[in-house]
Design an enzyme around this catalytic site. Sequence first.
Site, PDB file in Angstrom:
ATOM      1  N   GLY A 181       2.214  -4.568   0.650  1.00 30.43           N
ATOM      2  CA  GLY A 181       2.504  -3.275   0.502  1.00 30.43           C
ATOM      3  C   GLY A 181       2.896  -2.636   1.356  1.00 30.43           C
ATOM      4  N   TYR A 198     -13.534   8.003  -2.037  1.00 32.72           N
ATOM      5  CA  TYR A 198     -12.161   7.728  -1.703  1.00 32.72           C
ATOM      6  C   TYR A 198     -11.483   8.967  -0.936  1.00 32.72           C
ATOM      7  CZ  TYR A 198      -7.312   5.969  -1.283  1.00 32.72           C
ATOM      8  OH  TYR A 198      -6.287   5.367  -1.061  1.00 32.72           O
ATOM      9  N   THR A 216       1.774  -1.069  -5.564  1.00 31.56           N
ATOM     10  CA  THR A 216       1.712  -2.289  -4.747  1.00 31.56           C
ATOM     11  C   THR A 216       0.893  -3.389  -5.605  1.00 31.56           C
ATOM     12  OG1 THR A 216      -0.730  -1.905  -3.760  1.00 31.56           O
ATOM     13  CG2 THR A 216       1.481  -0.921  -2.677  1.00 31.56           C
TER      14      THR A 216
END
Length: 259
Positions: free
Chosen positions: A13, A149, A184
Site C-alpha cells: 500500500g 479511528y 489498497t
Amino acid sequence: MAYRALVTGASAGLGAEFARQLAALGIDLVLVARDSARLERLAHVLRGRYGVGVEVLTADLTDEARLDAVAARLADGDAPIDILINNAGFGVYASFEESAIADERRLHELLSWVPLRLAHAAVPGMLARGQGWILNVASAAAFMPSGSYGAAKGAVVSLSRSLSTRYRRRGVRVTALCPGLIATEFHERMGEDHLPDLPAVAWADTGRVAREGLKALHRGTPVLVSDWRYRALRPIARLVPDALLERLGSTGRGVRADG
C-alpha cells in the site's frame, strides 16, 4: 550526502509506495512491517532497481519489545535516520458498540502511540544533527466525527502540529499527511462485503498521495489534506451537521491500513 529513511507499514500500500519514491530519490531505507517475506521481496526490488541500501526490520509495532527495537534503530547515531515515515495502521470495521475492546486498544496504540514513541526516539538525534524530517500519516477522518479511528488520527494531527511548531526552527520538519480514501489491498483482506460502495472518483491514487506527502514534508507544511478532492471538501465539511458527517465517515470506516 546520503540520506536514510525509516518507513513503517512498508510491506504494501502507501508504505511500499513511500519506499519506492524515496528509493527513486537515492535515499537508503529501513523497511519496517510484520511480514518479513514481503519486506525482503520489496527490498530486493529496490536494491536492484535504484541501487540504494535497504535494511529490513520485521516488527509488529503493537508488541512492546519490537517497538522498542525500532525505536533503538531510530536512536542509533552510528547509522542515523534522517527521515521517519510513520505509516503503519489498520482500521476496526465493527461499529463502536460491537467492536472488541482489544481491537480498539490495538488501533489506538498503532495509530497514535506508535508515531509518538518513534518520533520521541528520532527527534533527539535529528536535533543534534540540525536536520530531520518526520511524516505522520493521519487521515481526513481526523477532521470528522468518525469514531475511534478519527479520534486516533486526530491525535496524530495534533502531535504533528506541536512538533512542527516546536522544532522547525531547529531544522526538524514534521508533517501530518491526511489522505481520504485510498484503494489498497486492505479492502481485499477485509472481504468484498466491507468495500465502501463509492464511485471511482472518491478514491485517491496512492502514488499521488505519497508524492504530495513527501513534497509537503520537504516544504515543512505542518498538515496536508492530500488529493485536491478532499482539500476542496474540507471547507464544506465545516458547514455540514455532525450527524451527517458521522454517517459519511462510517461508510469508509477502516478503509486504509498497512503493516
